[in-house]
Design an enzyme around this catalytic site. Structure first.
Site, short mmCIF file in Angstrom:
data_model
loop_
_atom_site.label_atom_id
_atom_site.label_comp_id
_atom_site.label_asym_id
_atom_site.label_seq_id
_atom_site.Cartn_x
_atom_site.Cartn_y
_atom_site.Cartn_z
N HIS A 1 -4.54 -2.42 6.68
CA HIS A 1 -4.45 -1.75 5.38
C HIS A 1 -5.84 -1.46 4.82
CE1 HIS A 1 -0.12 -1.82 4.52
NE2 HIS A 1 -0.09 -3.00 5.13
N ASP B 1 -1.92 -8.80 6.01
CA ASP B 1 -0.56 -8.43 6.43
C ASP B 1 -0.54 -7.18 7.29
OD1 ASP B 1 -1.31 -7.00 4.10
OD2 ASP B 1 0.75 -6.34 3.85
N GLU B 2 0.49 -7.10 8.11
CA GLU B 2 0.89 -5.90 8.84
C GLU B 2 -0.23 -5.29 9.70
OE1 GLU B 2 4.52 -4.21 6.13
OE2 GLU B 2 2.54 -3.42 5.68
N VAL B 3 -0.96 -6.14 10.44
CA VAL B 3 -1.86 -5.60 11.46
C VAL B 3 -0.97 -5.14 12.62
CG1 VAL B 3 -3.67 -6.14 13.11
CG2 VAL B 3 -3.77 -7.06 10.79
N GLU C 1 1.28 -13.66 7.09
CA GLU C 1 0.77 -13.64 8.46
C GLU C 1 -0.45 -14.53 8.66
OE1 GLU C 1 2.54 -9.40 8.03
OE2 GLU C 1 1.74 -10.99 6.74
#
EC number: 3.2.1.52
Length: 826
Positions: free
Chosen positions: A417, A503-505, A555
């Protein structure tokens, strides 16, 4: 022959001449062709209209737009193409040679969306025209979204369903205070009369809070407390060192209103309870107000009671943040999590790295120059100015929050992000490279130019992950943290924690990066999955060196051994505070918050299923918001059970019925784990929240349910193994009565009024009448049956109106202040 050539030349010239002003001439409309609720892969239509008496050539220009859903390119007529560029940016091109829009004619482009298009906020936005030869761009001026997608029969079904929902939740006995105190004992007696003869006394440490209550009584109630003690009634602040920092006691008798606290925070929260105790009808100028006699002994259930605001995707200025702080303070919420950084924007001035705001805060169609980001979420062709907080702005926010007993938690999103940061540092690299200063160019570079990794993020970005194998990445993070920490110091505060995202790699990141390969070889790593816990350990050490607690998304406490993410117990002793959002029912991670808490991580439960206030209220087309995690109305927010989540779940995120069998193998909280649930927090991601009005529509009144769950003690229906739904529903009705009859009326008064969500109207036909109600009490419905729009001069509805099927009825909620809800037509 010469005559034909002349006509062709004249026609060609007229078409070319028009292309320069295409954005002013054409009209674009969007329609949803498939209106069946929940239908997969629906068909939508873009219609390009030529209102002029000359044909318009489609050569040399294209239409660009933002769209959060994925479009199937094979579903598009071969005369056109719709191509995904990056993120949510699409290009609509004209593929047929010499295609034109006829005079007074149109072109229709149908396309299939992968997934669902459940409401109007998913539609194409930010449309602009690009001249493919000159690269000139301009926003399309005439764009219309058709929101009238329901047939009369569908509209009746929808309104009848809303009537039944409303009816279940009305008729409660108004609770006295939001959030509910730990203990509240009502007493018999004539009550406490608050008037101009009431005196105000306080011990020195409560001077500021005494001033607050005096100002509130004077400005809102019209009652000016006397500074001189007399024989009449008295409001007093008394020190009680035995109380906790946020605890307080209130004693109201016929002749006194006494507040006890050990410090200013407890006294401040006592004042908020007094404000809530006084009804909205009494929030007006009067000579006196009567309060009931009672005793309150109160403390918060959770120490962390948070609101997360995303200002990165779409910016919300300082004044909007001040308004949020005021509302948070009134409902005893104490942590404002500011998501300042994301792929689509960098919103905080860092003076030593000016490119972060010079490039990262701007979005424009000219992004190929590297001097701005690409358009996102409807931002259009033209870059907006000053879409960030200056250092001075942020210091003001920090101080204002502190005055209201709120800590600002700053989030600098890493390593995913992070596209705004990456692109900004690429621009910085090019600037210093042109000056021949290679060392300065590489100082804060965040991407490996030789990285050939292929990935797609949750928001469809292919280039949004920092390279954590580069020393310059850690140098960048360290510098930013130091500057943020200095802002806190300038505000007179000690920065205690920093949120670094995490988050959200996306899968595929770093896999083909030479820099990551070099790092792995140096540390004898055998898998790219080992890079993730290495990164978390490294930034944890960095924060510790700076005297800060590291906070991040879930995460950070997880790892991937090649079979998906799971809890990583190896880092649990580092004190990393985790915000855990993923409990989507049916998604398989319903117990993730409990697993992490049981493993030893401090957890702030940020339930996407209950407290993500960017989600749509209900599954109807005209309700704004996301839908990927389900729908959240006031009831759903109120029903969140932080330490017993599974107890009252009856549906999954798609609305399908589920039973307790779904959760039989899910992990429950241990005694240790329960202690590690340190708080709860709401989220409000701003992809669809472009304005302050929309932001407030999404936050209120749902924020009041958050406050109730964060402060009020664990309820009897939360503790038991079986859910007592009748007891819950009774409490909820009482809560709704307080919200509708009192608290929203107060939000009309504060700061000139908040743009909270007005209650939805329910309508059911029965025995020649239309039965009507609203979602929460305290609001009037006005109507017409002659086709005119309802206004304050229209007739007010009781509980029903006589129904004539030949007439067209229009209804809307209108507040006493004149604020009007959406018109409902039947």
């Amino acid at each position: 022959m010469r005559y034909k050539l002349l006509v062709i030349v004249l026609l060609f010239c007229s078409l070319r001449g028009m292309s320069d002003a295409i954005h002013e001439i054409i009209e674009v409309k969007w329609d949803l062709i498939d209106t069946e609720t929940g239908k997969a892969n629906p068909v939508s239509r873009l219609t390009i209209i030529n209102p002029t008496d000359k044909p318009i050539s489609c050569n040399d220009w294209s239409i660009w737009f933002n769209y959060m859903r994925r479009i199937d390119p094979l579903s598009v007529d071969k005369r056109f193409s719709i191509t995904h560029k990056n993120g949510d940016l699409y290009r609509l091109g004209f593929e047929e040679a010499n295609l034109f829009i006829p005079a007074k004619g149109k072109l229709e482009i149908n396309y299939v969306t992968k997934g669902l298009v459940p409401n109007f906020t998913d539609v194409p936005s930010g449309l602009y025209v690009l001249n493919e030869k000159t690269n000139e761009t301009n926003n399309i001026r005439n764009y219309d979204i058709n929101t009238d997608v329901f047939t009369p029969a569908q509209q009746k079904i929808k309104l009848a369903a809303q009537y039944d929902i409303n009816n279940k939740n009305l008729g409660g006995e108004k609770q006295l205070i939001i959030p509910t105190p730990q203990t509240l004992q009502l007493k018999t007696g004539k009550g406490f009369v608050l008037s101009g003869s009431t005196s105000l006394i306080f011990q020195p440490q409560f001077e500021k809070e005494a001033g607050r209550i005096k100002e509130f009584f004077k400005s809102t109630l019209g009652i000016d407390l006397s500074p001189v003690k007399n024989n009449g009634s008295v409001v007093s602040f008394v020190l009680d060192k035995n109380l906790g920092a946020e605890s307080y006691k209130i004693e109201i008798q016929s002749n006194k209103l006494e507040i006890k606290a050990s410090g200013t925070a407890g006294a401040f929260y006592a004042i908020q309870s007094i404000k809530s105790l006084i009804s909205a009808n009494q929030w007006k100028k009067s000579s006196s107000v009567v309060l009931p006699e009672l005793s309150i002994n109160d403390s918060p259930r959770f120490g962390y009671r948070g609101v997360s605001i995303d200002v990165a995707r779409n910016f919300h200025d300082k004044s909007a943040i001040f308004r949020i702080i005021d509302a948070m303070a009134m409902y005893k919420l104490n942590k404002l999590h500011m998501h300042l950084i994301d792929d689509e924007g960098w919103r905080l001035e860092i003076k030593s790295i000016p490119e972060l705001t010079e490039v990262g805060s701007r979005r424009s169609a000219g992004y190929s120059t590297g001097l701005s980001l690409q358009p996102s979420y409807g931002s259009g062709a033209i870059a907006s100015k000053n879409q960030y907080y200056t250092e001075e702005d942020f210091i003001e926010i920090l101080r204002y929050a502190k005055e209201n007993h709120i800590e600002v938690v700053t989030e600098i999103e890493t390593p995913g992000h992070s596209r705004a940061a990456i692109k900004s540092m690429q621009a910085r690299y090019q600037k210093y490279l042109a000056l021949g200063n290679i060392a300065e160019a590489e100082r804060y570079l965040l991407n490996d130019p030789l990285d050939l990794s292929i990935y797609s993020s949750a928001q469809y970005w292919s280039d949004n992950v920092m390279n954590v194998g580069m020393p310059s990445t850690y140098r960048f993070i360290s510098t930013v943290i130091d500057e943020v920490k200095l802002m806190y110091k300038k505000a007179g505060l000690e920065m205690k924690q920093i949120h670094l995202g995490g988050d959200e790699v996306p899968r595929g990141s770093w896999e083909k990066s030479p820099k990551i390969k070099s790092l792995m070889d140096s540390l004898k790593m055998t898998s790219v999955y080992e890079v993730w816990p290495y990164y978390i350990s490294r930034i944890s050490d960095l924060c510790k060196e700076k005297g800060l607690t590291l906070a991040g998304w879930e995460e950070m406490g997880m790892k991937n051994d090649g079979k998906g993410m799971k809890v990583n117990p190896a880092l649990a002793n580092r004190g990393i505070r985790l915000d855990v959002w993923n409990n989507i029912v049916g998604g398989g991670q319903e117990d993730l918050a409990y697993k992490l808490a049981n493993a030893g991580y401090p957890v702030v439960y940020t339930s996407a299923s209950n407290l993500y206030f960017d989600l749509a209220w209900r599954n109807v087309f005209d309700e704004p918001g996301h839908t990927w995690a389900g729908f959240i109305d006031l009831y759903k927010a109120y029903s969140f059970l932080p330490t017993n989540f599974f107890l009252n779940i009856t549906e999954d995120s798609k609305g399908k019925k589920v039973t307790s069998a779904l959760f039989e193998k899910k992990e429950r909280l241990t005694a240790k784990g329960k202690q590690n649930i340190i708080g709860i927090k709401s989220g409000a991601w701003s992809e669809k929240i472009l304005t302050t009005d929309r932001q407030e529509y999404m936050l209120y009144p749902r924020m009041l349910a958050l406050a109730e769950r964060a402060w009020a003690k664990e309820t009897i229906w939360e503790k038991n193994n079986t859910f007592d739904k009748s007891a819950f529903d009774k409490d909820y009705k009482n809560f709704v009565a307080k919200v509708g009859e009192d608290e929203l009326g107060k939000l009309n008064v504060i700061n000139g009024g908040y743009h909270y969500r007005l209650p939805a109207i329910g309508i059911k036909e029965a025995a020649g009448k239309l039965l009507l109600n609203v979602e929460y009490p305290g609001f009037d419905i006005f109507y017409t049956d002659n086709g005119e729009e309802p206004g304050l001069r229209s007739e007010k509805v009781g509980q029903s109106v006589a129904y004539d099927a030949k007439k067209t009825y229009k209804f809307r909620v209108i507040t006493a202040e004149g604020r009007m809800g959406e018109v409902v037509t039947l």
